[in-house]
Each structure stands twice: as structure tokens, then as C-alpha cells.
Design a protein around this motif. Structure first.
Motif, mmCIF file in Angstrom:
data_model
loop_
_atom_site.group_PDB
_atom_site.id
_atom_site.type_symbol
_atom_site.label_atom_id
_atom_site.label_comp_id
_atom_site.label_asym_id
_atom_site.label_seq_id
_atom_site.Cartn_x
_atom_site.Cartn_y
_atom_site.Cartn_z
ATOM 1 N N SER A 118 0.831 -1.201 0.000
ATOM 2 C CA SER A 118 0.000 0.000 0.000
ATOM 3 C C SER A 118 0.865 1.251 0.000
ATOM 4 O O SER A 118 1.930 1.296 0.629
ATOM 5 N N VAL A 119 0.407 2.287 -0.725
ATOM 6 C CA VAL A 119 1.074 3.580 -0.732
ATOM 7 C C VAL A 119 0.021 4.652 -0.494
ATOM 8 O O VAL A 119 -1.167 4.365 -0.346
ATOM 9 N N THR A 120 0.448 5.901 -0.457
ATOM 10 C CA THR A 120 -0.463 6.993 -0.154
ATOM 11 C C THR A 120 -1.610 7.065 -1.151
ATOM 12 O O THR A 120 -1.457 6.731 -2.328
ATOM 13 N N GLY A 121 -2.762 7.512 -0.655
ATOM 14 C CA GLY A 121 -3.914 7.684 -1.518
ATOM 15 C C GLY A 121 -4.706 6.420 -1.771
ATOM 16 O O GLY A 121 -5.623 6.415 -2.578
ATOM 17 N N GLY A 122 -4.331 5.325 -1.096
ATOM 18 C CA GLY A 122 -5.051 4.079 -1.281
ATOM 19 C C GLY A 122 -4.589 3.259 -2.470
ATOM 20 O O GLY A 122 -5.170 2.215 -2.765
ATOM 21 N N ASP A 123 -3.547 3.721 -3.176
ATOM 22 C CA ASP A 123 -3.018 2.961 -4.304
ATOM 23 C C ASP A 123 -2.206 1.771 -3.809
ATOM 24 O O ASP A 123 -1.849 1.679 -2.633
ATOM 25 N N GLN A 124 -1.899 0.875 -4.748
ATOM 26 C CA GLN A 124 -1.066 -0.291 -4.456
ATOM 27 C C GLN A 124 0.084 -0.326 -5.458
ATOM 28 O O GLN A 124 -0.068 0.080 -6.605
ATOM 29 N N VAL A 125 1.231 -0.822 -5.018
ATOM 30 C CA VAL A 125 2.394 -0.965 -5.886
ATOM 31 C C VAL A 125 2.818 -2.424 -5.915
ATOM 32 O O VAL A 125 2.925 -3.069 -4.878
ATOM 33 N N VAL A 126 3.022 -2.934 -7.128
ATOM 34 C CA VAL A 126 3.511 -4.301 -7.312
ATOM 35 C C VAL A 126 4.879 -4.220 -7.976
ATOM 36 O O VAL A 126 5.005 -3.728 -9.101
ATOM 37 N N ALA A 127 5.903 -4.670 -7.277
ATOM 38 C CA ALA A 127 7.260 -4.686 -7.820
ATOM 39 C C ALA A 127 7.446 -5.931 -8.682
ATOM 40 O O ALA A 127 7.083 -7.034 -8.276
ATOM 41 N N THR A 128 8.001 -5.748 -9.872
ATOM 42 C CA THR A 128 8.149 -6.830 -10.839
ATOM 43 C C THR A 128 9.525 -6.747 -11.485
ATOM 44 O O THR A 128 10.083 -5.662 -11.642
ATOM 45 N N LYS A 129 10.057 -7.907 -11.856
ATOM 46 C CA LYS A 129 11.303 -7.956 -12.622
ATOM 47 C C LYS A 129 11.109 -8.816 -13.859
ATOM 48 O O LYS A 129 10.514 -9.885 -13.787
ATOM 49 N N LEU A 130 11.581 -8.314 -14.982
ATOM 50 C CA LEU A 130 11.675 -9.120 -16.190
ATOM 51 C C LEU A 130 13.081 -9.704 -16.213
ATOM 52 O O LEU A 130 14.061 -8.974 -16.395
ATOM 53 N N VAL A 131 13.180 -10.999 -15.981
ATOM 54 C CA VAL A 131 14.471 -11.658 -15.828
ATOM 55 C C VAL A 131 14.877 -12.306 -17.145
ATOM 56 O O VAL A 131 14.122 -13.092 -17.726
ATOM 57 N N MET A 132 16.079 -11.971 -17.607
ATOM 58 C CA MET A 132 16.597 -12.521 -18.848
ATOM 59 C C MET A 132 17.230 -13.889 -18.606
ATOM 60 O O MET A 132 17.616 -14.229 -17.487
ATOM 61 N N ALA A 133 17.386 -14.641 -19.683
ATOM 62 C CA ALA A 133 18.000 -15.960 -19.580
ATOM 63 C C ALA A 133 19.441 -15.871 -19.092
ATOM 64 O O ALA A 133 19.947 -16.791 -18.440
ATOM 65 N N ASN A 134 20.118 -14.744 -19.373
ATOM 66 C CA ASN A 134 21.507 -14.576 -18.946
ATOM 67 C C ASN A 134 21.630 -14.016 -17.540
ATOM 68 O O ASN A 134 22.738 -13.729 -17.075
ATOM 69 N N GLY A 135 20.505 -13.841 -16.850
ATOM 70 C CA GLY A 135 20.525 -13.345 -15.474
ATOM 71 C C GLY A 135 20.277 -11.862 -15.340
ATOM 72 O O GLY A 135 20.017 -11.369 -14.239
ATOM 73 N N GLY A 136 20.374 -11.104 -16.427
ATOM 74 C CA GLY A 136 20.061 -9.684 -16.364
ATOM 75 C C GLY A 136 18.577 -9.470 -16.104
ATOM 76 O O GLY A 136 17.762 -10.373 -16.326
ATOM 77 N N ALA A 137 18.223 -8.305 -15.626
ATOM 78 C CA ALA A 137 16.822 -8.059 -15.278
ATOM 79 C C ALA A 137 16.475 -6.590 -15.436
ATOM 80 O O ALA A 137 17.326 -5.716 -15.266
ATOM 81 N N VAL A 138 15.213 -6.330 -15.774
ATOM 82 C CA VAL A 138 14.641 -4.989 -15.773
ATOM 83 C C VAL A 138 13.697 -4.911 -14.589
ATOM 84 O O VAL A 138 12.735 -5.674 -14.496
ATOM 85 N N ALA A 139 13.982 -4.009 -13.652
ATOM 86 C CA ALA A 139 13.148 -3.848 -12.463
ATOM 87 C C ALA A 139 12.034 -2.852 -12.751
ATOM 88 O O ALA A 139 12.256 -1.792 -13.336
ATOM 89 N N LEU A 140 10.807 -3.212 -12.338
ATOM 90 C CA LEU A 140 9.627 -2.374 -12.563
ATOM 91 C C LEU A 140 8.814 -2.267 -11.288
ATOM 92 O O LEU A 140 8.739 -3.210 -10.515
ATOM 93 N N ASN A 141 8.194 -1.115 -11.109
ATOM 94 C CA ASN A 141 7.140 -0.978 -10.115
ATOM 95 C C ASN A 141 5.884 -0.529 -10.849
ATOM 96 O O ASN A 141 5.920 0.453 -11.603
ATOM 97 N N TYR A 142 4.790 -1.240 -10.658
ATOM 98 C CA TYR A 142 3.505 -0.846 -11.225
ATOM 99 C C TYR A 142 2.655 -0.235 -10.119
ATOM 100 O O TYR A 142 2.453 -0.860 -9.076
ATOM 101 N N ARG A 143 2.158 0.950 -10.358
ATOM 102 C CA ARG A 143 1.236 1.585 -9.406
ATOM 103 C C ARG A 143 -0.183 1.363 -9.901
ATOM 104 O O ARG A 143 -0.505 1.679 -11.050
ATOM 105 N N LEU A 144 -1.038 0.850 -9.035
ATOM 106 C CA LEU A 144 -2.415 0.538 -9.406
ATOM 107 C C LEU A 144 -3.378 1.296 -8.514
ATOM 108 O O LEU A 144 -3.086 1.585 -7.345
ATOM 109 N N ARG A 145 -4.549 1.581 -9.070
ATOM 110 C CA ARG A 145 -5.600 2.302 -8.340
ATOM 111 C C ARG A 145 -6.921 1.588 -8.556
ATOM 112 O O ARG A 145 -7.192 1.082 -9.654
#
Length: 212
Positions: free
Chosen positions: A131-158
Motif C-alpha cells: 500500500s502507498v499513499t492515496g489508497g493505491d497499491q504498488v507491485v514490484a516486478t522484474k523481467l528476468v533474462m535468460a543470462n541473469g540480467g533483469a529490468v526492475a519495474l514498479n507498477y502503481r495501481l488504483r
């Protein structure tokens, strides 16, 4: 089959993108009632993996058609368009606002369809929503590559009625998609008005769409 690489997907996620402004397309009304924020992100991730794995057989138009109803469901695109424009939104006429919402939607779908165009063993990993301010929610996500690299993401939802929808994406956990858009869109809006902004976004769609 072509294989996406980390910088390419990072650009895709950076390009992608809060109160509904206009009636959403019919497909967006199909979101399941009381869907949790984590389930919303899982729905998006599964759809992206599907088009990545079948990218060549689907082609660009096939990927666009498969992703359109999913993005209408999981993103609050009308709200994201409004926030991307910023305070100048109130100065636009209703018909201009609707044109911007429409072109922003097509731009978002085109971006995903153009960028998620191959698969090489990637997977998504998501954490529980917080939970974050304003009643929103955040889901942290990673797109993980086969070589171990990753793109980190946070999605904010309402919450939007009984469902949850994404209203912003934070690349590397901190870089707001909507803040980037606001900087880009605001300058165009001030120099060219609402019609100028629509033309600018249309040009981005043309750039992203593969040439036959």
C-alpha cells in the motif's frame, strides 16, 4: 525467432504510458470484479510472454490485436493520458481531450506490440502488492533474462470500481513513465495546442509501426 535484449525491453517499458475521463473501449469493461493488484500484473505478464513466444507467427498486427484488450483491461489509459498532459488538460476542449485519449491508447498498444517482438527464455517475477499513499497499491516486478540480467519495474495501481488498474509504471523502480510523458507532451501542447499534441503522438505511432 528474434531475441529481445535488455536495452530494447528497457526502452519498451520506458515508453509505455489517475479518474476515468471518457468511456473506455468495451474490452476494458471485461476486467474481473475484485481482481487483486497482483492478479492484474500477472494478467499483463502472461499476455506479454504469450506474444513474445509467438511474435513471429503473429506479426505486428497480430500482437497488436492480442494485446489491445489486455491493455484496455489492466491499464487505466484515459487517466494516464490526462496525467501525462498535466495541468494543461483543463484548457483543452472535450473533443480534443477525447482525441488525445484515443491516440494515447493506440500509442501504448503500438509500443508494446512493436517492442515485445521475440523470446529467449525471459520470465517475470512479481512481489506481493504494498500500500502507498492515496489508497493505491504498488507491485514490484522484474523481467528476468535468460543470462541473469533483469529490468526492475514498479507498477502503481488504483481501484476503479470493483477492479484495479495500472496508472503508472516506474522503470528501474523509480523512473515514472507519466512524468517522462508530461515533460515531452507539455512542451508540444504549449507550442502546438491539442491538435499539435495529437499529431506528435501520431508520429510516434508511425515510427514504431514496422514498415511493410
Amino acid at each position: 525467432m528474434r531475441s529481445p535484449v535488455l536495452p530494447r525491453l528497457a526502452v519498451a517499458l520506458a515508453l509505455l504510458l489517475p479518474l476515468p475521463l471518457a468511456a473506455a473501449p468495451a474490452a476494458s469493461q471485461q476486467a474481473a470484479a475484485a481482481t487483486s493488484p497482483r492478479q492484474v500484473i500477472d494478467t499483463l505478464d502472461q499476455a506479454l510472454l504469450d506474444v513474445m513466444k509467438n511474435a513471429d507467427s503473429l506479426g505486428f498486427q497480430g500482437r497488436y490485436q492480442k494485446l489491445a484488450p489486455v491493455l484496455d483491461q489492466v491499464f487505466n489509459l484515459p487517466l494516464m493520458a490526462r496525467i501525462s498532459v498535466g495541468p494543461d488538460w483543463a484548457s483543452l476542449k472535450p473533443d480534443q481531450q477525447q482525441k488525445i485519449v484515443d491516440v494515447f491508447r493506440r500509442f501504448s498498444i503500438t509500443t508494446y506490440a512493436a517492442r515485445f517482438a521475440g523470446y529467449n527464455g525471459e520470465k517475470f517475477e512479481s512481489a506481493a502488492a504494498t500500500s502507498v499513499t492515496g489508497g493505491d497499491q504498488v507491485v514490484a516486478t522484474k523481467l528476468v533474462m535468460a543470462n541473469g540480467g533483469a529490468v526492475a519495474l514498479n507498477y502503481r495501481l488504483r481501484a476503479n470500481g470493483p477492479s484495479w488498474q495500472i496508472i503508472d509504471v516506474y522503470l528501474n523502480g523509480t523512473i515514472s513513465q507519466l512524468a517522462n510523458y508530461r515533460s515531452d507532451f507539455g512542451a508540444t501542447l504549449r507550442s502546438g495546442g491539442g491538435d499539435g499534441l495529437v499529431k506528435m503522438i501520431e508520429s510516434k505511432i508511425v515510427e514504431l509501426t514496422p514498415k511493410k
